[in-house]
Enzyme design. Structure first.
Site, PDB file in Angstrom:
ATOM      1  N   TYR A 157       0.842  -1.201   0.000  1.00 22.03           N
ATOM      2  CA  TYR A 157       0.000   0.000   0.000  1.00 22.03           C
ATOM      3  C   TYR A 157       0.880   1.256   0.000  1.00 22.03           C
ATOM      4  O   TYR A 157       0.508   2.298  -0.538  1.00 22.03           O
ATOM      5  CB  TYR A 157      -0.929  -0.035   1.217  1.00 22.03           C
ATOM      6  CG  TYR A 157      -2.232   0.709   1.023  1.00 22.03           C
ATOM      7  CD1 TYR A 157      -3.230   0.205   0.190  1.00 22.03           C
ATOM      8  CD2 TYR A 157      -2.470   1.898   1.688  1.00 22.03           C
ATOM      9  CE1 TYR A 157      -4.419   0.892   0.023  1.00 22.03           C
ATOM     10  CE2 TYR A 157      -3.666   2.578   1.537  1.00 22.03           C
ATOM     11  CZ  TYR A 157      -4.632   2.074   0.699  1.00 22.03           C
ATOM     12  OH  TYR A 157      -5.804   2.758   0.551  1.00 22.03           O
ATOM     13  N   LYS A 164      -2.962   8.335   3.779  1.00 18.19           N
ATOM     14  CA  LYS A 164      -4.137   8.080   4.633  1.00 18.19           C
ATOM     15  C   LYS A 164      -3.861   8.499   6.083  1.00 18.19           C
ATOM     16  O   LYS A 164      -4.773   8.951   6.787  1.00 18.19           O
ATOM     17  CB  LYS A 164      -4.537   6.600   4.571  1.00 18.19           C
ATOM     18  CG  LYS A 164      -5.119   6.164   3.223  1.00 18.19           C
ATOM     19  CD  LYS A 164      -6.371   6.935   2.846  1.00 18.19           C
ATOM     20  CE  LYS A 164      -7.078   6.342   1.646  1.00 18.19           C
ATOM     21  NZ  LYS A 164      -8.119   7.240   1.110  1.00 18.19           N
TER      22      LYS A 164
HETATM   23  P1  NAD Z   1     -13.207   4.774  -6.876  1.00 16.57           P
HETATM   24  O1  NAD Z   1     -12.152   4.580  -7.925  1.00 16.57           O
HETATM   25  O2  NAD Z   1     -14.600   4.415  -7.240  1.00 16.57           O
HETATM   26  O3  NAD Z   1     -13.188   6.258  -6.324  1.00 16.57           O
HETATM   27  C1  NAD Z   1     -12.014   7.051  -6.310  1.00 16.57           C
HETATM   28  C2  NAD Z   1     -12.451   8.414  -6.812  1.00 16.57           C
HETATM   29  O4  NAD Z   1     -11.363   9.349  -6.695  1.00 16.57           O
HETATM   30  C3  NAD Z   1     -12.865   8.392  -8.292  1.00 16.57           C
HETATM   31  O5  NAD Z   1     -14.171   8.912  -8.414  1.00 16.57           O
HETATM   32  C4  NAD Z   1     -11.852   9.309  -8.950  1.00 16.57           C
HETATM   33  O6  NAD Z   1     -12.386  10.005 -10.055  1.00 16.57           O
HETATM   34  C5  NAD Z   1     -11.510  10.235  -7.785  1.00 16.57           C
HETATM   35  N1  NAD Z   1     -10.285  10.990  -8.003  1.00 16.57           N
HETATM   36  C6  NAD Z   1      -9.011  10.529  -8.093  1.00 16.57           C
HETATM   37  N2  NAD Z   1      -8.168  11.562  -8.355  1.00 16.57           N
HETATM   38  C7  NAD Z   1      -8.937  12.687  -8.403  1.00 16.57           C
HETATM   39  C8  NAD Z   1      -8.669  14.068  -8.654  1.00 16.57           C
HETATM   40  N3  NAD Z   1      -7.412  14.510  -8.902  1.00 16.57           N
HETATM   41  N4  NAD Z   1      -9.709  14.941  -8.646  1.00 16.57           N
HETATM   42  C9  NAD Z   1     -10.962  14.524  -8.398  1.00 16.57           C
HETATM   43  N5  NAD Z   1     -11.296  13.228  -8.168  1.00 16.57           N
HETATM   44  C10 NAD Z   1     -10.285  12.330  -8.185  1.00 16.57           C
HETATM   45  O7  NAD Z   1     -12.689   3.900  -5.642  1.00 16.57           O
HETATM   46  P2  NAD Z   1     -13.199   3.813  -4.129  1.00 16.57           P
HETATM   47  O8  NAD Z   1     -12.625   2.550  -3.613  1.00 16.57           O
HETATM   48  O9  NAD Z   1     -14.647   4.067  -4.052  1.00 16.57           O
HETATM   49  O10 NAD Z   1     -12.386   4.987  -3.424  1.00 16.57           O
HETATM   50  C11 NAD Z   1     -12.992   6.017  -2.672  1.00 16.57           C
HETATM   51  C12 NAD Z   1     -12.226   6.275  -1.390  1.00 16.57           C
HETATM   52  O11 NAD Z   1     -12.352   5.143  -0.543  1.00 16.57           O
HETATM   53  C13 NAD Z   1     -10.721   6.501  -1.569  1.00 16.57           C
HETATM   54  O12 NAD Z   1     -10.298   7.495  -0.669  1.00 16.57           O
HETATM   55  C14 NAD Z   1     -10.159   5.162  -1.181  1.00 16.57           C
HETATM   56  O13 NAD Z   1      -8.799   5.245  -0.758  1.00 16.57           O
HETATM   57  C15 NAD Z   1     -11.081   4.813  -0.048  1.00 16.57           C
HETATM   58  N6  NAD Z   1     -11.054   3.409   0.379  1.00 16.57           N
HETATM   59  C16 NAD Z   1     -11.262   2.409  -0.508  1.00 16.57           C
HETATM   60  C17 NAD Z   1     -11.218   1.088  -0.078  1.00 16.57           C
HETATM   61  C18 NAD Z   1     -11.406  -0.059  -1.053  1.00 16.57           C
HETATM   62  O14 NAD Z   1     -11.049  -1.187  -0.726  1.00 16.57           O
HETATM   63  N7  NAD Z   1     -11.977   0.177  -2.229  1.00 16.57           N
HETATM   64  C19 NAD Z   1     -10.985   0.791   1.274  1.00 16.57           C
HETATM   65  C20 NAD Z   1     -10.801   1.848   2.164  1.00 16.57           C
HETATM   66  C21 NAD Z   1     -10.836   3.156   1.711  1.00 16.57           C
END
Ligand code: NAD
Length: 266
Positions: A157, A164
């Site tokens: 990661y 984070k």
């Molecule tokens: P996702 O890919 O659906 O969402 C990520 C979003 O970030 C996308 O909509 C993307 O367009 C946006 N993004 C990235 N760079 C950007 C920028 N420069 N300007 C504007 N938007 C931008 O994936 P997700 O898993 O739904 O991620 C959402 C959040 O949840 C993130 O912070 C991720 O780290 C966190 N998260 C995810 C998980 C997992 O396992 N999927 C677990 C814990 C936390």
């Protein structure tokens, strides 16, 4: 029957890319509770998906924004002011790290990759919080999404774990500063979910399946379980006393210690 009523409430949701996005699961719950939302999406190519997903929502507003651009962030909040007048909540569900940061040893991270990951994944919450506070006239709730690698080493990661950690600390500092205005700021630490962002992490599938075998509930979570907590944190009635907190929605994985043989326990 008890229902959460957010009718008349307005908010911005950052981070819906598609139906699997965590932000989408949150928006779905908020819509069911009657909230009106502005959706900020990254790049023209996502507009069609957003239009399809939000058709049937309460008067949705769609605004393109790359969160690394201050002028685009200003535009989102200008539109929110014009369209909604004031804000009650903001969902920040955004992260990005260059692919190499997941593939290379952490100690090889370049200055540029460090800055870009921190900018998109951590600073954006502060930039958004600062703008949101000006429109949250009667208090409000800001939510961000984090992951266990902020607190523990999750191999691979790497740089995103550092971002984070900064994100969680930023949420606490924002919560302290905005508290006197009645604005609450919390982070939801989600277990592994198969989304676009997760797919860019090598070995994600293996990590997810191992997590499901050792988590207290012996399963992974689902997007809508994160949506449920977000709804509670946004509702003053349910989450009104919670701020500065990182809450885990990970089937109990984070609280496990040394795991001997999960299949034979309990
Ligand atoms: P996702 O890919 O659906 O969402 C990520 C979003 O970030 C996308 O909509 C993307 O367009 C946006 N993004 C990235 N760079 C950007 C920028 N420069 N300007 C504007 N938007 C931008 O994936 P997700 O898993 O739904 O991620 C959402 C959040 O949840 C993130 O912070 C991720 O780290 C966190 N998260 C995810 C998980 C997992 O396992 N999927 C677990 C814990 C936390």
């Amino acid at each position: 029957m008890y229902t959460v009523d957010l009718s008349g409430r307005n908010g911005i949701v950052f981070g819906v890319a598609n139906r699997r996005s965590i932000a989408w699961a949150i928006a779905d719950k908020l819509n069911q509770a009657g909230a009106r939302m502005l959706f900020s999406y990254q790049g023209e190519r996502l507009l069609g998906t957003l239009e399809t997903l939000t058709s049937g929502f309460i008067d949705p507003v769609l605004v393109e924004c790359d969160v690394t651009e201050d002028s685009q962030l200003d535009h989102v909040f200008d539109v929110a002011r014009q369209e909604m007048g004031s804000l009650d909540f903001v969902v920040h569900s955004i992260a990005f790290a260059p692919k190499e940061t997941f593939l290379e040893p952490f100690s090889n991270v370049s200055r540029e990759d460090w800055k870009q990951t921190m900018d998109v994944s951590a600073y954006s919450l502060v930039a958004i919080g600062r703008r949101a506070r000006e429109l949250m006239n009667e208090g409000g709730s800001i939510i961000t999404l984090t992951f266990l690698a902020a607190q523990r080493v999750v191999p691979g990661y790497n740089m995103m774990g550092i971002a984070k950690a900064a994100l969680e600390a930023s949420a606490r500092f924002l919560a302290f500063e905005l508290g006197p205005r009645g604005i609450r700021v919390n982070a939801i630490s989600a277990g592994p979910l198969r989304t676009v962002a997760a797919r860019s992490i090598p070995g994600f599938g293996t990590t997810a399946s191992r997590a499901s075998s050792v988590a207290m509930l012996r399963r992974n979570i689902q997007q809508q379980e994160v949506g449920g907590l977000a709804l509670a944190l946004i509702s003053d009635e349910l989450g009104g006393g919670i701020t500065g907190e990182t809450i885990y929605v990970d089937a109990g994985y984070h609280a496990m210690g040394m795991i001997l043989n999960p299949d034979e326990e309990g």
